[in-house]
Design a protein around this motif. Structure first.
Motif, PDB file in Angstrom:
ATOM      1  N   HIS A  20       0.831  -1.193   0.000  1.00  0.00           N
ATOM      2  CA  HIS A  20       0.000   0.000   0.000  1.00  0.00           C
ATOM      3  C   HIS A  20       0.876   1.259   0.000  1.00  0.00           C
ATOM      4  CE1 HIS A  20      -3.280  -2.719   0.893  1.00  0.00           C
ATOM      5  NE2 HIS A  20      -2.655  -3.136   1.980  1.00  0.00           N
ATOM      6  N   VAL A  21       0.325   2.320  -0.582  1.00  0.00           N
ATOM      7  CA  VAL A  21       1.117   3.537  -0.669  1.00  0.00           C
ATOM      8  C   VAL A  21       0.203   4.754  -0.718  1.00  0.00           C
ATOM      9  CG1 VAL A  21       1.202   3.516  -3.208  1.00  0.00           C
ATOM     10  CG2 VAL A  21       3.022   4.663  -1.922  1.00  0.00           C
ATOM     11  N   VAL A  22       0.673   5.838  -0.127  1.00  0.00           N
ATOM     12  CA  VAL A  22       0.084   7.166  -0.309  1.00  0.00           C
ATOM     13  C   VAL A  22       1.101   7.969  -1.103  1.00  0.00           C
ATOM     14  CG1 VAL A  22      -0.748   9.258   0.814  1.00  0.00           C
ATOM     15  CG2 VAL A  22      -1.244   7.023   1.838  1.00  0.00           C
ATOM     16  N   LEU A  23       0.740   8.334  -2.303  1.00  0.00           N
ATOM     17  CA  LEU A  23       1.693   8.955  -3.225  1.00  0.00           C
ATOM     18  C   LEU A  23       1.759  10.463  -3.018  1.00  0.00           C
ATOM     19  CD1 LEU A  23       0.831   7.000  -6.498  1.00  0.00           C
ATOM     20  CD2 LEU A  23       2.841   6.703  -5.041  1.00  0.00           C
ATOM     21  N   PRO A  24       2.963  11.015  -2.908  1.00  0.00           N
ATOM     22  CA  PRO A  24       3.100  12.472  -2.791  1.00  0.00           C
ATOM     23  C   PRO A  24       2.760  13.161  -4.104  1.00  0.00           C
ATOM     24  CG  PRO A  24       5.258  11.449  -3.021  1.00  0.00           C
ATOM     25  CD  PRO A  24       4.266  10.327  -2.899  1.00  0.00           C
ATOM     26  N   ASN A  25       2.463  14.447  -4.002  1.00  0.00           N
ATOM     27  CA  ASN A  25       2.164  15.266  -5.184  1.00  0.00           C
ATOM     28  C   ASN A  25       1.020  14.688  -6.006  1.00  0.00           C
ATOM     29  OD1 ASN A  25       4.399  17.052  -4.638  1.00  0.00           O
ATOM     30  ND2 ASN A  25       5.750  15.437  -5.428  1.00  0.00           N
ATOM     31  N   ALA A  26       0.038  14.130  -5.311  1.00  0.00           N
ATOM     32  CA  ALA A  26      -1.117  13.538  -5.977  1.00  0.00           C
ATOM     33  C   ALA A  26      -2.383  14.010  -5.285  1.00  0.00           C
ATOM     34  CB  ALA A  26      -1.032  12.018  -5.956  1.00  0.00           C
ATOM     35  N   GLY A  27      -3.290  14.586  -6.059  1.00  0.00           N
ATOM     36  CA  GLY A  27      -4.557  15.034  -5.537  1.00  0.00           C
ATOM     37  C   GLY A  27      -5.638  13.990  -5.685  1.00  0.00           C
ATOM     38  N   HIS A  28      -6.895  14.456  -5.694  1.00  0.00           N
ATOM     39  CA  HIS A  28      -8.019  13.529  -5.784  1.00  0.00           C
ATOM     40  C   HIS A  28      -7.994  12.769  -7.109  1.00  0.00           C
ATOM     41  CE1 HIS A  28     -11.915  11.834  -4.937  1.00  0.00           C
ATOM     42  NE2 HIS A  28     -12.424  12.326  -6.064  1.00  0.00           N
ATOM     43  N   PHE A  29      -7.714  13.470  -8.192  1.00  0.00           N
ATOM     44  CA  PHE A  29      -7.626  12.820  -9.506  1.00  0.00           C
ATOM     45  C   PHE A  29      -6.182  12.392  -9.740  1.00  0.00           C
ATOM     46  CE2 PHE A  29     -11.269  15.684  -9.650  1.00  0.00           C
ATOM     47  CZ  PHE A  29     -12.269  14.817 -10.033  1.00  0.00           C
ATOM     48  N   LEU A  30      -5.775  11.382  -8.998  1.00  0.00           N
ATOM     49  CA  LEU A  30      -4.373  10.973  -9.054  1.00  0.00           C
ATOM     50  C   LEU A  30      -4.004  10.378 -10.400  1.00  0.00           C
ATOM     51  CD1 LEU A  30      -3.854   7.800  -6.786  1.00  0.00           C
ATOM     52  CD2 LEU A  30      -6.000   8.433  -7.857  1.00  0.00           C
ATOM     53  N   GLN A  31      -4.988   9.969 -11.189  1.00  0.00           N
ATOM     54  CA  GLN A  31      -4.690   9.504 -12.555  1.00  0.00           C
ATOM     55  C   GLN A  31      -4.039  10.612 -13.372  1.00  0.00           C
ATOM     56  OE1 GLN A  31      -7.664   9.356 -11.003  1.00  0.00           O
ATOM     57  NE2 GLN A  31      -8.800   7.499 -11.531  1.00  0.00           N
ATOM     58  N   GLU A  32      -4.399  11.848 -13.103  1.00  0.00           N
ATOM     59  CA  GLU A  32      -3.798  12.987 -13.792  1.00  0.00           C
ATOM     60  C   GLU A  32      -2.418  13.317 -13.233  1.00  0.00           C
ATOM     61  OE1 GLU A  32      -4.582  14.504 -16.420  1.00  0.00           O
ATOM     62  OE2 GLU A  32      -6.697  14.084 -16.780  1.00  0.00           O
ATOM     63  N   ASP A  33      -2.276  13.254 -11.919  1.00  0.00           N
ATOM     64  CA  ASP A  33      -1.029  13.660 -11.276  1.00  0.00           C
ATOM     65  C   ASP A  33       0.056  12.592 -11.345  1.00  0.00           C
ATOM     66  OD1 ASP A  33      -1.756  16.258 -10.402  1.00  0.00           O
ATOM     67  OD2 ASP A  33      -2.857  15.408  -8.704  1.00  0.00           O
ATOM     68  N   VAL A  34      -0.323  11.348 -11.085  1.00  0.00           N
ATOM     69  CA  VAL A  34       0.661  10.263 -10.982  1.00  0.00           C
ATOM     70  C   VAL A  34       0.151   9.015 -11.694  1.00  0.00           C
ATOM     71  CG1 VAL A  34       1.786  11.109  -8.869  1.00  0.00           C
ATOM     72  CG2 VAL A  34      -0.280   9.676  -8.696  1.00  0.00           C
ATOM     73  N   GLY A  35      -0.461   9.217 -12.862  1.00  0.00           N
ATOM     74  CA  GLY A  35      -1.031   8.091 -13.585  1.00  0.00           C
ATOM     75  C   GLY A  35      -0.020   7.019 -13.931  1.00  0.00           C
ATOM     76  N   ASP A  36       1.189   7.432 -14.304  1.00  0.00           N
ATOM     77  CA  ASP A  36       2.215   6.439 -14.628  1.00  0.00           C
ATOM     78  C   ASP A  36       2.531   5.572 -13.421  1.00  0.00           C
ATOM     79  OD1 ASP A  36       2.270   7.526 -17.137  1.00  0.00           O
ATOM     80  OD2 ASP A  36       4.267   8.419 -16.962  1.00  0.00           O
ATOM     81  N   ALA A  37       2.669   6.209 -12.253  1.00  0.00           N
ATOM     82  CA  ALA A  37       2.981   5.451 -11.039  1.00  0.00           C
ATOM     83  C   ALA A  37       1.821   4.533 -10.659  1.00  0.00           C
ATOM     84  CB  ALA A  37       3.302   6.406  -9.891  1.00  0.00           C
ATOM     85  N   LEU A  38       0.594   5.016 -10.801  1.00  0.00           N
ATOM     86  CA  LEU A  38      -0.558   4.183 -10.477  1.00  0.00           C
ATOM     87  C   LEU A  38      -0.636   2.980 -11.416  1.00  0.00           C
ATOM     88  CD1 LEU A  38      -3.160   3.590  -8.953  1.00  0.00           C
ATOM     89  CD2 LEU A  38      -4.330   5.271 -10.415  1.00  0.00           C
TER      90      LEU A  38
END
Length: 302
Positions: free
Chosen positions: A272-290
């Protein structure tokens, strides 16, 4: 049930969305049918990754993740919920209920006969997708839960959620693109904002987007609390692997990942992880990581 269909030319100039449309029909529960749009990318005989969006986005939200899934050999199914994207949009707010949305998406899964599913769900994609997992657990191989919940109304909603709901009901013109923009850290380009606005030529098309925030069960006797409690009783018995990936800057969903980690047996021992620099729409912010973490999760639990 009266419904609108967004003119196809509204989607002609989308940036980074080169995917072919697919359609099927679901029972509107009133003797008619509604058309559902979905993407179907990657090898057709591969196990599916079902990516489910929420409010007020659509399958465009997953445009950067889909190629990473298909490059790893996975099939990707990305439906647009009724009222969103290229799917039909009932015009009356009372036509939208939590239970209808579960039934409509359940019909999609059954018509496509999806099995061995990896569910990736965010926002209302989770409120609906997790109910489908409880309803037909044999179809699901693993679950990736991102910035979502399965509320029963037994705990008070956060101040951030109450503020969002009040805004969604009071704002004269519902600004779908700007709402997604506001739920990101890295922000969107004007072309991306326009893509989130594309499904809605005017306010008549936004009944679902307006209604969704009011459908979240927020008191013990709210509609769908009984169904969600029953779903939780099922989920607490399933050993389906569960991975939570949340955004550190999502104030609405902060801490909810711990509920899934505690109550879902298959969450034990996962990365499990809480990703930094990621808001509610984390697909936009960190989509590659997700996407990469999902691919790794699939590999580790196959």
């Amino acid at each position: 049930m009266k419904a609108l269909r967004t003119p196809p030319e509204r989607f002609d100039e989308l940036v980074d969305y080169p995917f072919a449309p697919n359609y099927l029909e679901v029972d509107d529960t009133e003797g008619g049918a509604l058309r559902v749009h979905y993407l179907d990318e990657g090898p057709p005989d591969a196990a599916p990754v079902l990516v489910m969006h929420g409010e007020p986005s659509w399958s465009y939200l997953y445009r950067h993740m889909i190629p990473r899934f298909t490059a790893a050999g996975h099939r990707v199914i990305a439906p647009d919920l009724i009222g969103f994207g290229k799917s039909d949009k009932p015009t009356e707010r009372e036509d939208y209920t939590y239970e209808r949305h579960v039934a409509w998406m359940g019909s999609v899964l059954r018509q496509l006969d999806l099995r061995n599913i990896t569910l990736v769900c965010q926002d209302w994609g989770g409120l609906i997708g997790l109910r489908l997992w409880a309803e037909m657990p044999d179809r699901f191989a693993r679950i990736v839960i991102a910035n979502t919940a399965l509320p029963t109304g037994d705990h008070p909603m956060s101040e951030a959620f109450r503020a969002w709901r009040a805004f969604s009901q009071d704002v004269p013109v519902f600004p779908a693109g700007k709402i997604v923009y506001g739920g990101t850290v890295n922000k969107l380009t004007e072309a991306e904002i326009a893509a989130y606005d594309a499904p809605y030529p005017d306010e008549d098309y936004k009944a679902g987007a307006r209604q969704f925030p009011t459908l979240v069960p927020d008191t013990p006797d709210a509609p769908s609390t009984t169904e969600n409690r029953a779903a939780w009783e099922v989920l607490k018995t399933l050993d389906t692997p569960v991975l939570t990936v949340f955004g550190a800057e999502d104030k609405v969903m902060a801490g909810v990942e711990k509920v899934f980690q505690k109550l879902c047996p298959g969450a034990a021992g996962q990365a499990h992880v809480v990703l930094p620099n990621a808001g509610h729409f984390l697909q936009e912010d960190v989509g590659d990581a997700l996407a990469d973490r999902t691919n790794a999760f699939i590999a580790a639990t196959s």
